[in-house]
Write a protein that holds these residues in place. Structure first.
Motif, short mmCIF file in Angstrom:
data_model
loop_
_atom_site.label_atom_id
_atom_site.label_comp_id
_atom_site.label_asym_id
_atom_site.label_seq_id
_atom_site.Cartn_x
_atom_site.Cartn_y
_atom_site.Cartn_z
N VAL A 144 -40.31 -36.39 -31.54
CA VAL A 144 -39.85 -36.25 -30.15
C VAL A 144 -38.61 -37.11 -29.92
CG1 VAL A 144 -40.42 -36.80 -27.75
CG2 VAL A 144 -42.09 -35.61 -29.19
N ALA A 145 -38.65 -38.35 -30.37
CA ALA A 145 -37.52 -39.25 -30.16
C ALA A 145 -36.26 -38.71 -30.83
CB ALA A 145 -37.85 -40.64 -30.70
N ARG A 146 -36.41 -38.18 -32.03
CA ARG A 146 -35.23 -37.65 -32.74
C ARG A 146 -34.70 -36.41 -32.06
NH1 ARG A 146 -31.29 -36.58 -33.98
NH2 ARG A 146 -30.19 -36.38 -35.96
N THR A 147 -35.60 -35.61 -31.52
CA THR A 147 -35.19 -34.35 -30.90
C THR A 147 -34.49 -34.56 -29.57
OG1 THR A 147 -37.05 -33.21 -31.95
CG2 THR A 147 -36.07 -32.13 -30.06
N CYS A 148 -34.91 -35.56 -28.81
CA CYS A 148 -34.38 -35.69 -27.45
C CYS A 148 -33.42 -36.85 -27.27
CB CYS A 148 -35.52 -35.78 -26.44
SG CYS A 148 -36.51 -37.28 -26.51
N ARG A 149 -32.98 -37.48 -28.35
CA ARG A 149 -32.16 -38.68 -28.18
C ARG A 149 -30.80 -38.39 -27.55
NH1 ARG A 149 -29.70 -40.75 -34.01
NH2 ARG A 149 -28.51 -38.87 -34.53
N THR A 170 -33.06 -25.67 -38.46
CA THR A 170 -32.96 -26.85 -39.33
C THR A 170 -34.27 -27.63 -39.24
OG1 THR A 170 -31.93 -28.05 -37.47
CG2 THR A 170 -30.45 -27.07 -39.12
N PRO A 171 -35.35 -27.12 -39.84
CA PRO A 171 -36.67 -27.73 -39.65
C PRO A 171 -36.80 -29.13 -40.23
CG PRO A 171 -36.74 -26.00 -41.32
CD PRO A 171 -35.40 -25.91 -40.67
N ASP A 172 -35.97 -29.49 -41.19
CA ASP A 172 -36.10 -30.80 -41.82
C ASP A 172 -35.11 -31.82 -41.29
OD1 ASP A 172 -38.17 -29.90 -43.50
OD2 ASP A 172 -36.70 -29.01 -44.87
N ALA A 173 -34.32 -31.43 -40.30
CA ALA A 173 -33.33 -32.33 -39.71
C ALA A 173 -33.12 -31.89 -38.27
CB ALA A 173 -32.02 -32.30 -40.50
N PHE A 174 -32.22 -32.55 -37.58
CA PHE A 174 -31.89 -32.11 -36.23
C PHE A 174 -30.41 -32.34 -36.00
CE2 PHE A 174 -31.79 -32.15 -31.56
CZ PHE A 174 -32.51 -30.99 -31.31
N LEU A 178 -34.89 -22.13 -26.49
CA LEU A 178 -33.66 -22.56 -27.14
C LEU A 178 -33.96 -23.67 -28.15
CD1 LEU A 178 -30.62 -21.77 -26.61
CD2 LEU A 178 -30.48 -23.85 -25.25
N LEU A 179 -34.77 -24.64 -27.75
CA LEU A 179 -35.13 -25.73 -28.66
C LEU A 179 -35.94 -25.20 -29.84
CD1 LEU A 179 -35.22 -28.70 -29.42
CD2 LEU A 179 -37.21 -28.96 -27.93
N ALA A 180 -36.85 -24.27 -29.59
CA ALA A 180 -37.65 -23.71 -30.68
C ALA A 180 -36.75 -23.10 -31.75
CB ALA A 180 -38.61 -22.66 -30.14
N ARG A 181 -35.75 -22.36 -31.32
CA ARG A 181 -34.84 -21.72 -32.28
C ARG A 181 -34.00 -22.77 -33.02
NH1 ARG A 181 -34.31 -18.29 -27.53
NH2 ARG A 181 -35.68 -16.49 -27.81
N ARG A 182 -33.58 -23.80 -32.31
CA ARG A 182 -32.83 -24.88 -32.97
C ARG A 182 -33.71 -25.57 -34.01
NH1 ARG A 182 -28.34 -26.21 -34.84
NH2 ARG A 182 -27.49 -25.10 -33.02
N LEU A 183 -34.95 -25.85 -33.70
CA LEU A 183 -35.86 -26.49 -34.65
C LEU A 183 -36.09 -25.61 -35.87
CD1 LEU A 183 -38.47 -27.91 -32.12
CD2 LEU A 183 -36.95 -29.27 -33.56
#
Length: 331
Positions: free
Chosen positions: A163-168, A83-87, A75-80
């Protein structure tokens, strides 16, 4: 695509996702159970087995089926990739809620973990995403972070920041970010052709970077905990790891345990994942984390094990791995 047509990075990325799924499926029937009950119910787990009837979490699953660890990783892979340049924090929160709704609809019980659930509820109630994960110290970030390691070049500060941006939203704490950054760094180093031992110093550097990026609650020195686990592994005794590290859902236990079991396996990834399946408590997540790192750094698994998991879950991981590597190359 035939394996011999894949680049080294694509091969390692695919192996990371396969290792994660295999470790998850091996640990599935034992998750949440103490070691004594695992032994009483199953003897020693030596391959894929179905959970016993009435298992508190895994009931309804069959042998070789995966759990939330693999499903949320994909699920996270598809989300990344979307929007590869943002989250998109809100989009990610909705992804997790939709996933959980699908699990409930199947009558299964392997739902969102406590940190993720609380954080998403807070986000939907209007709490800013910078604040929703300020108490999240569990291993939900580390268990699904492998796609970040595939996507990002092996630079500790850059890995930690991503990592910090992805899991905040769910795990905005020093403990969780440091643990997940260490895992992602090992995966990223593996895609560059490094083995597990060579990836350890960069992983500890990424953990130290990540420690500074989240709310300072929970474990203050994840790098030290991982280093301790690696030292204990030199004894060759998983009991020493269990006694001093633990195997709970806390990042401070499960992430160092995954590192320690890989070190104990000495390159035999299957052996490490079997130890994870029998270690007690959060067996599926420890196996998933170890499988991702071990697969990325060249550890091999029986083809029959990979095929069994792919068939039991209708997984087609190669296109996803290649797509993430393409984004890594662009970065």
């Amino acid at each position: 695509m035939p394996r011999d047509a894949l680049s080294l990075a694509e091969t390692r990325a695919l192996a990371a996702l396969q290792g994660l799924a295999v470790g998850d499926a091996l640990g599935m029937p034992a998750q949440t159970l103490p070691r004594s009950e695992i032994a009483a119910r199953y003897g020693r787990i030596t391959g894929f087995i179905a959970p016993f009837d009435g298992h508190p979490v895994s009931h309804g699953l069959s042998a070789a089926q995966i759990t939330d660890d693999t499903e949320q990783t994909l699920l996270l892979a598809r989300r990344l990739m979307s929007t590869p340049d943002a989250f998109d924090d809100a989009g990610w929160a909705q992804d997790l809620l939709d996933w959980e709704a699908g699990i409930r609809a199947k009558g299964l019980a392997d739902l969102l973990g406590p940190s993720s659930k609380r954080a998403i509820e807070a986000l939907l109630a209007g709490t800013p995403p910078e604040e929703t994960g300020l108490r999240g110290t569990t291993n939900g970030a580390a268990m699904r972070i492998a796609p970040v390691g595939i996507l990002e070049p092996a630079k500790p500060a850059r890995i930690a920041a991503r990592v910090a941006r992805t899991c905040r939203v769910t795990h905005n704490t020093g403990e969780a970010i440091a643990g997940a950054a260490a895992v992602a760094m090992v995966v990223s180093c593996g895609l560059d052709g490094m083995g597990f031992d060579a990836a350890l110093d960069p992983a500890l550097a990424a953990a130290r970077e990540g420690q500074t990026l989240g709310n300072p609650v929970g474990e203050p020195d994840m790098a030290g905990r991982i280093a301790l686990s690696l030292t204990l592994a030199q004894t060759g005794d998983p009991e020493a790891l269990l006694a001093q590290i633990g195997s709970s859902v806390a990042s401070r236990e499960s992430v160092p345990m995954a590192f320690g079991l890989l070190a104990l396996g000495k390159g035999d990834l299957w052996a490490s994942l079997l130890m994870a399946a029998n270690i007690g408590d959060d067996t599926d997540t420890i196996g998933a984390i170890a499988g991702a790192m071990g697969g990325a750094t060249g550890g091999s698994l029986p083809d029959t094990a990979i095929s069994a998991v792919e068939e039991a879950n209708a997984l087609d991981l190669a296109p996803l791995a290649s797509a993430l590597v393409t984004l890594r190359d662009a970065a």
